[in-house]
Design an enzyme around this catalytic site. Structure first.
Site, short mmCIF file in Angstrom:
data_model
loop_
_atom_site.label_atom_id
_atom_site.label_comp_id
_atom_site.label_asym_id
_atom_site.label_seq_id
_atom_site.Cartn_x
_atom_site.Cartn_y
_atom_site.Cartn_z
N GLU A 245 0.89 -1.17 0.00
CA GLU A 245 0.00 0.00 0.00
C GLU A 245 0.92 1.21 0.00
O GLU A 245 1.49 1.55 1.03
CB GLU A 245 -0.88 0.01 1.26
CG GLU A 245 -1.83 -1.17 1.38
CD GLU A 245 -2.97 -1.12 0.39
OE1 GLU A 245 -3.12 -0.09 -0.30
OE2 GLU A 245 -3.69 -2.11 0.29
N CYS A 279 -2.49 9.42 2.57
CA CYS A 279 -2.14 8.75 1.30
C CYS A 279 -3.23 8.97 0.27
O CYS A 279 -2.95 9.15 -0.91
CB CYS A 279 -1.88 7.27 1.51
SG CYS A 279 -3.24 6.41 2.32
P1 NDP Z 1 8.12 5.25 4.55
O1 NDP Z 1 8.10 4.48 3.29
O2 NDP Z 1 9.24 6.19 4.80
O3 NDP Z 1 8.10 4.26 5.81
C1 NDP Z 1 7.10 3.25 5.93
C2 NDP Z 1 7.61 2.19 6.89
O4 NDP Z 1 8.67 1.47 6.27
C3 NDP Z 1 8.17 2.76 8.18
O5 NDP Z 1 7.83 1.90 9.25
C4 NDP Z 1 9.65 2.73 7.92
O6 NDP Z 1 10.40 2.68 9.09
C5 NDP Z 1 9.78 1.44 7.16
N1 NDP Z 1 11.03 1.32 6.39
C6 NDP Z 1 11.91 2.29 6.03
N2 NDP Z 1 12.92 1.77 5.29
C7 NDP Z 1 12.68 0.46 5.19
C8 NDP Z 1 13.35 -0.62 4.52
N3 NDP Z 1 14.45 -0.44 3.81
N4 NDP Z 1 12.82 -1.85 4.60
C9 NDP Z 1 11.66 -2.06 5.29
N5 NDP Z 1 10.98 -1.09 5.92
C10 NDP Z 1 11.48 0.17 5.88
O7 NDP Z 1 6.70 5.97 4.63
P2 NDP Z 1 6.20 7.01 5.71
O8 NDP Z 1 6.26 6.37 7.06
O9 NDP Z 1 6.89 8.30 5.48
O10 NDP Z 1 4.66 7.13 5.34
C11 NDP Z 1 4.18 8.04 4.40
C12 NDP Z 1 3.94 7.35 3.07
O11 NDP Z 1 3.03 6.28 3.27
C13 NDP Z 1 3.30 8.24 2.04
O12 NDP Z 1 3.90 8.01 0.80
C14 NDP Z 1 1.85 7.76 2.02
O13 NDP Z 1 1.19 8.01 0.81
C15 NDP Z 1 2.02 6.31 2.27
N6 NDP Z 1 0.79 5.74 2.78
C16 NDP Z 1 0.09 4.87 2.00
C17 NDP Z 1 -1.11 4.37 2.44
C18 NDP Z 1 -1.88 3.40 1.62
O14 NDP Z 1 -2.75 2.76 2.17
N7 NDP Z 1 -1.63 3.26 0.34
C19 NDP Z 1 -1.67 4.77 3.74
C20 NDP Z 1 -0.83 5.66 4.49
C21 NDP Z 1 0.36 6.11 4.01
P3 NDP Z 1 10.96 4.05 9.70
O15 NDP Z 1 9.80 4.97 9.91
O16 NDP Z 1 11.56 3.58 10.95
O17 NDP Z 1 11.93 4.57 8.67
#
Ligand code: NDP
Length: 498
Positions: A245, A279
């Site tokens: 997602e 999102c």
């Molecule tokens: P990120 O992609 O930065 O992070 C998402 C999660 O992935 C966090 O828990 C993060 O950890 C983790 N993460 C980071 N690097 C890695 C890696 N290499 N491998 C595995 N996991 C990793 O997104 P955001 O938290 O900034 O969220 C915002 C984004 O999410 C926006 O683009 C938004 O559109 C999207 N979103 C999509 C939704 C949907 O349903 N389609 C709903 C809500 C949001 P850490 O925070 O510790 O870096």
């Protein structure tokens, strides 16, 4: 050593992840950081717990999940306060988020057995001597990686459905909202104290990466498109199936027969709720020529009334301090390319806040139109007709949700949007409709949470046939004769050859 706290930016102190309010810098949570061994151990424990949980049977799982739902519903205020402190979101927005999550827990609990449980399916004439049976069995351990912007709703969209399907879950919350993630885990443990069926591992991105490689049986990721690609690459090493997602740049289309007051109201809420950090937030509007000016005026009037600040405001702080630069860059680029700010503008960015900003005449190749801004900003573009609106809305590689305002053609337009979801005459509504699947196309990801598809996402289809009579047309045996094969050909020609 004590690190300097930049409000909202998480720090690691003595092996603990410390999260803080982006508005005030107040500490929100302090959770132990998991190393690779801890992640592996969590998944090992979850595997045993999952076997126990699945063995409880669907009726008992439903009972426990409904108790969890009740507990969440009773504690909305406490959880909303924590969401507000840790992410900065206004309490009212947090309440709406939690209410939506509660609804999903309820639906998943009540419908898992019906959707996933064993059932007979029809046999076809060609194999009429066998009965056909289908069920969806749990994967075992599902890893869930969540973002910070909806720290209750987004993980629960996967967690509740995965648990209802009989899986154990290991959650890696965003480093910005670990305390909310842990709160969810702790509350679940109150209704399922026997085994660690739902646990969390905390830390930065490397902990998420370790979870991808930990041997989980499925990985459900919600976050940015860039990270989704890394998650998929890591999971590809072990062919771990993924549900992604990812981000979006959702459009609203306003047709000539739209109720403009309703459209403006939904547009401002869809674009600016949670300070635009949604999102499925409305980031672009395409309004047809005859209604464009009146619509923009109504949007500016409504958005201009919103209050901005820490407490009891409509628009709270930007959760991730680094996002402020992205928002500023998008506004600057829009204006540099000939766009106009009819509300807000560069001076709207006042860390940690961004005041509502409405941009018009922004060229379609500006980053403000093409990339996820994640702030309380909006571009409104004049189009000739609905066809042009659909063409422009569909021009990006993202395809998450969307909204259409109009009467005669609205549903037809919604169907033509290249997106997984759309709301007609409202905004974001599909997210709260637990009976409908949620997910995107293209760079917004694939797979579905919520609804029947969301339950099936967390079960492996298991197909079983059972012989109930001797074969009249034996073909799948070396005992068949040339006459049997000839009869088979005759039968197939009779059935399908016309
Ligand atoms: P990120 O992609 O930065 O992070 C998402 C999660 O992935 C966090 O828990 C993060 O950890 C983790 N993460 C980071 N690097 C890695 C890696 N290499 N491998 C595995 N996991 C990793 O997104 P955001 O938290 O900034 O969220 C915002 C984004 O999410 C926006 O683009 C938004 O559109 C999207 N979103 C999509 C939704 C949907 O349903 N389609 C709903 C809500 C949001 P850490 O925070 O510790 O870096």
């Amino acid at each position: 050593m004590t690190a300097v706290h930049v409000p909202g930016t998480p720090v690691i102190e003595d092996g603990l992840l410390v999260s803080t309010s982006p508005a005030t810098g107040a500490e929100a949570g302090r959770l132990p950081v998991a190393g690779p061994q801890d992640v592996a151990a969590a998944v090992r424990r979850a595997r045993e717990a999952g076997a126990w949980w699945s063995g409880l049977g669907s009726a008992e799982r439903r009972r426990r999940l409904l108790r969890w739902r009740a507990l969440l519903a009773r504690r909305i205020d406490t959880l909303a306060e924590l969401v507000h402190t840790e992410g900065g979101k206004p309490v009212a927005d947090a309440v709406v988020e939690i209410v939506t999550a509660v609804e999903h827990v309820d639906w998943a609990a009540r419908n898992a057995a019906r959707v996933l449980g064993p059932r007979r399916v029809r046999s076809r004439l060609i194999l009429a001597e066998h009965s056909a049976h289908l069920e969806y069995q749990p994967y075992g351990v599902v890893g869930v990686i969540g973002p910070w912007n909806y720290p209750v709703f987004t993980p629960i969209g996967s967690v509740a459905y995965a648990l209802a399907a009989g899986n154990a879950v290991v959650l890696k919350p965003s480093e910005y909202t670990p305390a909310v993630g842990q709160w969810l885990v702790d509350s679940f443990a109150e209704v399922v104290p026997e085994q660690p069926v739902f646990t969390a591992v905390h830390g930065l991105g490397d902990v998420g990466a370790a979870l991808c490689r930990s041997g989980v049986d499925k990985l459900a990721f919600t976050g940015s498109t860039a990270t989704a690609k890394k998650v998929m690459a890591a999971c590809a090493e072990s062919l771990t199936p993924v549900l992604l997602e990812a981000g979006g740049k959702d459009a609203m289309i306003v047709d000539s027969d739209a109720d403009l007051d309703a459209a403006a109201e939904a547009c401002v809420w869809g674009a600016m709720t949670n300070a635009g950090q949604t999102c499925i937030g409305i980031e672009r509007v395409y309004a047809v020529e005859p209604v464009f000016d009146a619509f923009v005026a109504k949007v500016v009037q409504r958005a201009g009334r919103l209050t901005v600040g820490a407490d009891d405001s409509d628009v709270g702080p930007i959760t991730m301090p680094s996002q402020l630069d992205v928002i500023r860059r998008h506004i600057d680029d829009a204006l540099a390319r000939g766009g106009r700010a009819v509300l807000g503008g560069p001076e709207a960015v006042r860390p940690p806040y961004v005041h509502p900003t409405v941009l018009v005449d922004v060229p379609e190749d500006s980053v403000a139109v093409r990339e996820e801004t994640f702030g309380p900003t909006l571009t409104v573009t004049r189009v000739r007709d609905a066809d042009e609106a659909v063409r422009r809305a569909n021009a990006l590689s993202y395809g998450l949700g969307g909204s259409v305002f109009g009467r005669r053609q609205a549903v037809a337009i919604a169907r033509r949007l290249r997106s997984g979801m759309a709301s007609v005459n409202s905004a974001l509504t599909f997210a709260g409709m637990s009976t409908l699947p949620f997910g995107g196309v293209g760079e917004s990801g694939f797979g579905r949470i919520h609804g029947e598809d969301g339950l099936r996402e967390f079960g492996r289809a298991k197909a079983i046939t059972r012989r109930r009579a001797r074969s009249l047309l034996p073909s799948t045996t070396f005992d068949r004769t040339p006459a049997d094969v000839a009869r088979l050909v005759k039968a197939v020609r009779a059935m399908y050859g016309r």
